[in-house]
Motif scaffolding. Structure first.
Motif, PDB file in Angstrom:
ATOM      1  N   SER A  28      78.332  78.282  52.963  1.00  0.00           N
ATOM      2  CA  SER A  28      79.599  77.994  52.702  1.00  0.00           C
ATOM      3  C   SER A  28      80.165  76.205  52.875  1.00  0.00           C
ATOM      4  CB  SER A  28      80.746  78.572  53.386  1.00  0.00           C
ATOM      5  OG  SER A  28      82.141  78.391  52.711  1.00  0.00           O
ATOM      6  N   ASP A  67      77.045  87.703  49.148  1.00  0.00           N
ATOM      7  CA  ASP A  67      77.621  86.559  49.545  1.00  0.00           C
ATOM      8  C   ASP A  67      78.842  86.280  48.538  1.00  0.00           C
ATOM      9  OD1 ASP A  67      77.227  83.446  50.589  1.00  0.00           O
ATOM     10  OD2 ASP A  67      77.335  83.382  48.537  1.00  0.00           O
ATOM     11  N   THR A  69      80.735  83.741  48.027  1.00  0.00           N
ATOM     12  CA  THR A  69      81.360  82.138  47.985  1.00  0.00           C
ATOM     13  C   THR A  69      81.529  81.960  46.440  1.00  0.00           C
ATOM     14  OG1 THR A  69      79.080  81.357  48.008  1.00  0.00           O
ATOM     15  CG2 THR A  69      80.427  81.526  50.074  1.00  0.00           C
ATOM     16  N   ARG A  75      76.664  77.855  47.320  1.00  0.00           N
ATOM     17  CA  ARG A  75      75.659  78.890  46.876  1.00  0.00           C
ATOM     18  C   ARG A  75      74.296  78.032  46.789  1.00  0.00           C
ATOM     19  NH1 ARG A  75      76.486  81.532  41.072  1.00  0.00           N
ATOM     20  NH2 ARG A  75      75.642  79.709  40.466  1.00  0.00           N
ATOM     21  N   LEU A  77      70.765  79.406  45.891  1.00  0.00           N
ATOM     22  CA  LEU A  77      69.829  80.520  45.374  1.00  0.00           C
ATOM     23  C   LEU A  77      68.408  80.550  45.976  1.00  0.00           C
ATOM     24  CD1 LEU A  77      71.222  80.786  41.843  1.00  0.00           C
ATOM     25  CD2 LEU A  77      71.830  82.204  43.663  1.00  0.00           C
ATOM     26  N   TYR A  80      68.550  81.479  49.343  1.00  0.00           N
ATOM     27  CA  TYR A  80      68.963  83.144  49.576  1.00  0.00           C
ATOM     28  C   TYR A  80      67.473  83.800  49.200  1.00  0.00           C
ATOM     29  CZ  TYR A  80      73.700  81.279  49.820  1.00  0.00           C
ATOM     30  OH  TYR A  80      74.820  80.575  49.919  1.00  0.00           O
ATOM     31  N   ALA A  93      74.522  87.607  45.247  1.00  0.00           N
ATOM     32  CA  ALA A  93      75.157  86.662  45.045  1.00  0.00           C
ATOM     33  C   ALA A  93      76.117  86.623  44.008  1.00  0.00           C
ATOM     34  CB  ALA A  93      74.290  85.333  44.793  1.00  0.00           C
TER      35      ALA A  93
END
Length: 321
Positions: A28, A67, A69, A75, A77, A80, A93
Motif C-alpha cells: 500500500s 488485495d 487497494t 498495486r 501485479l 503479486y 487484485a
C-alpha cells in the motif's frame, strides 16, 4: 453465475479458493510516495516481507487473499504474481480508486463544459476494462483481470467525485460480472441505495468497515437488503473500532437472524505500507484468534466455514452476462 474467480495468475475454479481474507492490502503506497526522497521501495525486501506473511497465513489454513487497494495505491501485479507462485496463496487484485483525496490530478480535471467531475461513465469504462481485458501496467501492458471493483468515499461525506466513483464502480461491476466493494463512512445506507439504483444486484455488493462503533444496526440493514457485511478490522483496536468480542457478538446476532450468508471477514492488514502507517495485525488474525471467539459465541463449525469459505467464494465468482 460462473464458477471461476479472477486471480493474478488467471481464472481459477471458485472451489479452489478455500478460506478467503476478503479485505487486505499487500503493498500500500500513498499516491506520490514512491517519489519521496525519504521513502525507499526495495522490491526484493518487500517480496521477502510479504512472502513470510503470506506463508504464515497459508500455514494457519488460509487459501486466498483479496488485495483491496485498487489501481493507484501501490498495486504491483508482477510482484503479486511472484508471491502467489511462491507461496501457493491465491491473490485476487482489485480495480477502482477513491476517495477523492487519493486521486491524481488527471482524474480531477474537469472533463465537461461546464466543468464537472469525471462522469461516472468514464470511471465505469476504466474499471470494467480492467476487470475484463486485464489490469494495466504502465504504460499500456495488461495483466490478469481484476477480481473485485473497489471504491471508498471521503470520511466526512461523499464529494461529487466520490459519487461519480461509486456509480461508475457499480456500473463496472454490473458490466464485468465481478463484485463491488465500497466503503462509505458517512452514510453506508445512502451509498448502498445509490449502487442498487445503478442496477447492481445486492448479492454482488459488499459494504466495508461495518465493525465500527455504532454500526451494528447499519450492518443488519445492509444484510437484510441482501448485500454482504464486511467485518474487516479483526485484530485491530484503534479508536472508533469495536473489540473482537463485540465483532463476534455482532456476527452471532446476524447468524441468529438468518443472515449468516451475508457476512465476510478480514483483518484489514497492510503487509507493507509506504507513506502512511501500517497496521500491526497479521493476515491470519481471523483464523488464529477470531475463529475461537466465534465458537465461544455459539457458532458451529459449519457456520464458521460458511462465513470463511462459502460466502466469499459466492461473492467473488464472476457473474456471467
Amino acid at each position: 453465475m460462473s464458477t471461476t474467480v479472477n486471480t493474478v495468475l488467471g481464472p481459477i475454479a471458485a472451489e479452489e479458493l478455500g478460506v478467503v481474507a476478503i479485505h487486505e492490502a499487500l503493498l500500500s503506497v500513498v499516491p506520490g510516495a514512491q517519489f519521496a526522497y525519504d521513502i525507499e521501495i526495495d522490491r526484493a525486501e518487500i517480496f521477502e516481507v510479504l512472502r513470510d506473511k503470506l506463508e504464515a497465513f497459508k500455514a494457519a489454513g488460509g487459501g486466498a487473499i483479496v488485495d483491496r487497494t485498487g489501481m493507484s495505491h501501490g498495486r504491483d501485479l508482477p510482484l503479486y504474481e511472484a508471491l502467489s507462485r511462491t507461496t501457493g496463496v491465491h491473490i485476487i487484485a482489485s480495480t477502482g480508486m477513491g476517495p477523492e483525496e487519493n486521486l491524481g490530478g488527471y482524474f480531477l480535471t474537469p472533463q465537461t463544459n461546464p466543468p464537472t467531475p469525471w462522469p461516472a461513465e468514464r470511471f465505469a469504462e476504466l474499471f470494467a476494462a480492467e476487470a475484463t481485458e486485464g489490469m494495466v501496467l504502465p504504460r499500456v501492458e495488461r495483466r490478469a483481470s481484476a477480481g473485485l471493483v473497489v471504491t471508498t468515499q471521503t470520511a466526512g461525506g461523499a464529494t461529487p467525485t466520490d459519487e461519480s466513483l461509486l456509480r461508475g464502480a457499480a456500473r463496472a461491476a454490473a458490466q464485468s460480472g465481478v463484485a463491488l466493494s465500497f466503503s462509505a463512512p458517512a452514510d453506508p445506507i445512502v451509498a448502498l441505495e445509490a449502487v442498487l439504483a445503478e442496477g447492481l444486484s445486492a448479492d454482488r455488493i459488499v459494504v466495508a468497515g461495518l465493525d465500527r462503533a455504532g454500526s451494528a444496526a447499519t450492518a443488519r440493514a445492509v444484510a437484510e437488503r441482501g448485500a454482504y457485511v464486511a467485518i474487516d478490522h479483526i485484530g485491530q483496536s484503534e479508536a472508533g473500532l469495536i473489540s473482537d468480542d463485540d465483532r463476534a457478538a455482532l456476527v452471532a446476532e446476524l447468524v441468529a437472524a438468518g443472515l449468516g450468508s451475508r457476512i465476510v471477514l478480514s483483518s484489514g492488514a497492510v503487509g507493507v505500507a509506504k507513506g502512511h502507517p501500517g497496521t500491526d495485525v497479521a493476515y491470519d488474525a481471523v483464523l488464529a484468534g477470531f475463529v475461537p471467539t466465534l465458537a465461544a459465541h455459539g457458532l458451529d463449525e459449519d457456520g464458521i466455514r460458511g462465513i470463511l469459505v462459502d460466502n466469499p467464494r459466492n461473492l467473488l465468482a464472476v457473474k456471467e452476462a
